[in-house]
Design a protein around this motif. Structure first.
Motif, PDB file in Angstrom:
ATOM      1  N   LEU A  40      24.590  12.953 -24.689  1.00 27.96           N
ATOM      2  CA  LEU A  40      23.676  13.587 -25.781  1.00 27.96           C
ATOM      3  C   LEU A  40      22.676  14.811 -25.271  1.00 27.96           C
ATOM      4  O   LEU A  40      22.626  15.913 -25.813  1.00 27.96           O
ATOM      5  CB  LEU A  40      22.543  12.495 -25.997  1.00 27.96           C
ATOM      6  CG  LEU A  40      21.299  12.850 -26.883  1.00 27.96           C
ATOM      7  CD1 LEU A  40      21.739  13.384 -28.453  1.00 27.96           C
ATOM      8  CD2 LEU A  40      20.478  11.513 -27.056  1.00 27.96           C
ATOM      9  N   GLN A  41      22.430  14.676 -23.854  1.00 28.80           N
ATOM     10  CA  GLN A  41      21.769  15.981 -23.194  1.00 28.80           C
ATOM     11  C   GLN A  41      22.796  17.132 -23.401  1.00 28.80           C
ATOM     12  O   GLN A  41      22.197  18.174 -23.503  1.00 28.80           O
ATOM     13  CB  GLN A  41      21.296  15.756 -21.714  1.00 28.80           C
ATOM     14  CG  GLN A  41      20.260  14.609 -21.371  1.00 28.80           C
ATOM     15  CD  GLN A  41      18.909  15.411 -21.997  1.00 28.80           C
ATOM     16  OE1 GLN A  41      18.863  16.368 -22.112  1.00 28.80           O
ATOM     17  NE2 GLN A  41      18.135  14.380 -22.610  1.00 28.80           N
ATOM     18  N   LEU A  42      24.013  16.940 -22.889  1.00 31.14           N
ATOM     19  CA  LEU A  42      24.989  18.222 -23.043  1.00 31.14           C
ATOM     20  C   LEU A  42      25.203  18.524 -24.404  1.00 31.14           C
ATOM     21  O   LEU A  42      25.308  19.538 -24.769  1.00 31.14           O
ATOM     22  CB  LEU A  42      26.407  17.621 -22.461  1.00 31.14           C
ATOM     23  CG  LEU A  42      26.307  17.534 -20.996  1.00 31.14           C
ATOM     24  CD1 LEU A  42      27.756  16.894 -20.488  1.00 31.14           C
ATOM     25  CD2 LEU A  42      26.088  18.568 -20.188  1.00 31.14           C
ATOM     26  N   GLN A  43      25.160  17.664 -25.363  1.00 29.32           N
ATOM     27  CA  GLN A  43      25.273  18.221 -26.740  1.00 29.32           C
ATOM     28  C   GLN A  43      23.862  18.943 -27.275  1.00 29.32           C
ATOM     29  O   GLN A  43      24.153  19.857 -27.898  1.00 29.32           O
ATOM     30  CB  GLN A  43      25.396  16.845 -27.649  1.00 29.32           C
ATOM     31  CG  GLN A  43      25.520  17.195 -29.399  1.00 29.32           C
ATOM     32  CD  GLN A  43      25.683  15.908 -30.190  1.00 29.32           C
ATOM     33  OE1 GLN A  43      25.714  14.865 -29.666  1.00 29.32           O
ATOM     34  NE2 GLN A  43      25.756  16.128 -31.523  1.00 29.32           N
ATOM     35  N   LEU A  44      22.781  18.566 -26.657  1.00 27.24           N
ATOM     36  CA  LEU A  44      21.556  19.103 -27.062  1.00 27.24           C
ATOM     37  C   LEU A  44      21.590  20.569 -26.425  1.00 27.24           C
ATOM     38  O   LEU A  44      21.249  21.684 -26.879  1.00 27.24           O
ATOM     39  CB  LEU A  44      20.295  18.426 -26.441  1.00 27.24           C
ATOM     40  CG  LEU A  44      19.968  17.241 -27.106  1.00 27.24           C
ATOM     41  CD1 LEU A  44      18.753  16.416 -26.513  1.00 27.24           C
ATOM     42  CD2 LEU A  44      19.329  17.577 -28.450  1.00 27.24           C
ATOM     43  N   ALA A  45      22.397  20.919 -25.273  1.00 26.49           N
ATOM     44  CA  ALA A  45      22.417  22.135 -24.510  1.00 26.49           C
ATOM     45  C   ALA A  45      23.474  22.865 -25.418  1.00 26.49           C
ATOM     46  O   ALA A  45      23.175  24.035 -25.485  1.00 26.49           O
ATOM     47  CB  ALA A  45      22.937  21.837 -23.108  1.00 26.49           C
ATOM     48  N   GLN A  46      24.290  22.151 -26.050  1.00 30.82           N
ATOM     49  CA  GLN A  46      25.229  23.011 -26.773  1.00 30.82           C
ATOM     50  C   GLN A  46      24.499  23.672 -27.956  1.00 30.82           C
ATOM     51  O   GLN A  46      24.656  24.818 -28.355  1.00 30.82           O
ATOM     52  CB  GLN A  46      26.546  22.204 -27.382  1.00 30.82           C
ATOM     53  CG  GLN A  46      27.508  22.140 -26.149  1.00 30.82           C
ATOM     54  CD  GLN A  46      28.586  21.134 -26.786  1.00 30.82           C
ATOM     55  OE1 GLN A  46      28.418  20.040 -27.432  1.00 30.82           O
ATOM     56  NE2 GLN A  46      29.876  21.810 -26.439  1.00 30.82           N
TER      57      GLN A  46
END
Length: 634
Positions: A554-560
């Motif tokens: 989820l954190q990587l998706q927020l970064a995207q």
């Protein structure tokens, strides 16, 4: 007379059936012709089981036990997918090991019945796992491949023939064994291969209880009469015991019927001679004995039925208690899991709210900036309209002036496109179009303007921008790598207590010193307080690890998302949080973990907001040129 039953099964698979038959009053003999041995799976093979399958078929309880033992030894879980098996015995062990639903055919527990299920009719482009023994029957795997599935076969055990010496046991079997039970084709063939001469003839006269039509046909080929082969509904303990009881009841009825026929025949009137009177009296005695035997058999049968009912009731009560305990355990695990889930959800909700507040504040600031630029643009448009009116009123219609005014409008539009939409290619094309208009005006006085336009175009073309698509692809690749990272399971160890040299002497004269040493040893070890400078590492269970992996993704998706919206602050914060969690919960000594953390740190250094110029000098020069033309016209 007690009925003897011979179980042709491995020793580890005959316990349940032997106990049930013994409780029913049968004399049970065991005979194992094979033994099963575990096949050790490599770490690479076990790691591949983390994949998700469309379907998983496990052929026997032995396969369940051996695979579960290896997965538990490596602290791994069973693969995800729909589970299938042949019989209820395998299903019970499979449910206990996987904690997932299991489908099996009923009432017949055979591979053919399993393949006849509607849901296994069409399997195009599906990935299946087939857990079996070495050199086992391949009917299920071959049929699944024929129906379009790709089948991965996993062999977890192998069977080794024992070839025991039957000659020592055969005399006892010939006297006491009435029924033989076999549920495996390989064991049946090995048993008959060990028999010779009188042993083979004895086996052909036995009553056989089998679990499938294949075994029935194989016995008839070995010379056993069809009337001596009795097929159970399936290979479960209850089905086999029921078939044995029905067989015994049928034989008892046959013996009773023959006795009744002999009694009726002997009861016919004969001539009343002295010798016939003796025979009549003897016949009456025989009739009374038959009646007594029949009554005794009936009483024994009723006692067996009563004992069987009591046993079934006790088994049902025990099963209910087991199910109740299992449900209570599931509820407890569910409560713990939901508590942890709620705690993590609350924490993530707070983090999400903070991120959203920061993002909203950033969007409000950007909106204010855009509104200010729109106001300025509106003022410029009003001024342009005023100038247009002045041009119309003054009668300025010369083509060079019109080119100049249109070029100025294009440059102003390029500036708005660059600062409001951050669309650098469109802004460059607008500036190039303005340069073409000034070239078409064919006015040498406009050469400095064209030079400044070209300088602005070169300036925009040389501005470096981050490749957002490449960064997004690298973040997506990282999301897939999270599943393969090894966790850090080390625990901090407290300091070992120092040895206390309090050896007690064997000399009786030193009893005072010995008593003092014993008391000191007891008080020293009763309570011990130690100091540690580091907190023990938190141990994560399987559910917590799954939640942690989901939160990292989820954190990587927020970064995207922040990347595509050019929000540098949110983008860097998401990558920083991801790297901190990986360093905290994963094995930092692993090369994969180090490479992923290094790449996250490197990506967080990118600035997503390009360094565009705050104003184009060509725009100011064009405005001054248009103003000069208007003043000259007035």
């Amino acid at each position: 007379m007690t009925t003897g039953v011979l179980l042709i099964r491995p020793h580890d698979q005959a316990n349940a059936l032997e106990q049930t038959l013994s409780s029913e009053g049968y004399q049970v003999f065991r005979h194992a012709v094979i033994e099963t041995q575990q096949i050790t799976l490599s770490d690479e093979v076990l790691a591949q089981l983390a994949d998700t399958y469309d379907g998983i078929v496990v052929v026997s309880p032995t396969a369940v036990g051996f695979l579960d033992q290896q997965l538990s030894g490596h602290k791994l879980t069973w693969p995800k997918g729909r589970y299938y098996c042949v019989g209820s015995g395998t299903a019970e062990r499979l449910v206990a090991a996987t904690h997932q639903a299991v489908t099996y055919p009923a009432p017949e527990h055979t591979g053919e019945s399993l393949l006849a299920l509607d849901e296994l009719g069409k399997l195009d482009n599906q990935h299946w796992l087939f857990v079996t023994g070495k050199d086992g029957r391949t009917l299920i795997a071959d049929t699944l491949r024929q129906r379009g599935a790709s089948v991965e076969t996993l062999e977890v055990y192998e069977r080794s023939p024992l070839h025991p010496n039957i000659s020592a046991k055969l005399p006892e079997w010939q006297q006491q064994v009435d029924i033989a039970v076999v549920t495996s084709m390989q064991q049946l063939e090995l048993f008959f291969s060990d028999l010779i001469d009188d042993g083979l003839q004895w086996a052909q006269r036995l009553n056989w209880v089998v679990s499938s039509q294949r075994l029935h046909d194989a016995l008839t080929q070995q010379g056993v009469k069809t009337t001596h082969v009795h097929k159970a509904q399936n290979a479960t303990t209850n089905a086999l015991v029921t078939t044995i009881q029905n067989l015994q009841t049928k034989e008892t009825k046959t013996v009773t019927s023959q006795s009744s026929d002999r009694t009726e025949h002997s009861a016919k009137p004969i001539e009343p001679t002295p010798r016939s009177r003796f025979y009549l009296f003897f016949s009456l005695i025989l009739l009374v004995c038959v009646i007594i035997l029949a009554g005794g058999n009936y009483w024994v049968w009723t006692q067996q039925q009563s004992y069987r009912s009591q046993t079934n009731a006790q088994l049902q009560t025990l099963n209910e208690r087991i199910e109740s305990s299992a449900r209570a355990q599931e509820r407890l695990e569910g409560d713990l899991f939901r508590g942890l889930q709620n705690s993590l959800d609350e924490r993530m909700s707070r983090l999400q709210q903070e991120r959203e507040q920061e993002a909203n504040q950033r969007r409000e600031e950007q909106a204010e900036e855009r509104q200010a630029m729109r106001d300025e643009f509106s003022q410029q448009r009003n001024e342009l309209e005023r100038l247009q009116e002045d041009l119309d009123s003054s009668g300025m219609r010369m083509s060079q002036d019109l080119y100049l005014v249109e070029a100025r409008d294009l440059v102003m539009a390029a500036g708005r496109t660059l600062w409001l939409d951050m669309d650098r290619p469109t802004a460059i094309r607008l500036l190039q179009r303005a340069d073409e208009l000034l070239r078409d005006a064919d006015d040498r006085s406009l050469i400095p303007l064209r030079q400044q336009l070209q300088a602005d175009i070169d300036l925009l073309e040389n501005i470096e921008e981050p490749n957002l698509e490449e960064l997004a692809i690298r973040l997506s690749s990282m999301r897939r790598q999270i599943h393969d990272l090894p966790f850090n399971q080390q625990q901090s160890q407290l300091d070992q207590p120092t040895e206390n040299n309090s050896d007690i002497s064997g000399d009786f004269s030193e009893w005072r010193n010995n008593l003092a040493k014993a008391w000191d040893s007891f008080t020293d070890d009763f309570i011990r307080v130690q100091r540690t400078d580091e907190l023990p590492a938190m141990q994560l269970g399987h559910e917590q690890r799954s939640l942690l992996v989901s939160q990292l993704q989820l954190q990587l998706q927020l970064a995207q998302q922040a990347l595509m919206q050019r929000q540098t602050v949110n983008y860097r914060e998401a990558l920083r949080q991801t790297a901190d969690w990986i360093e905290r919960y994963f094995d930092i000594e692993s090369q994969r973990v180090q490479e992923l953390v290094s790449e996250l740190r490197q990506l967080s250094e990118h600035d997503l907001e390009p360094d565009y110029p705050t104003r184009l000098l060509s725009e100011a020069m064009l405005k001054d040129a248009v103003d000069d033309r208007l003043e000259g016209a007035n």
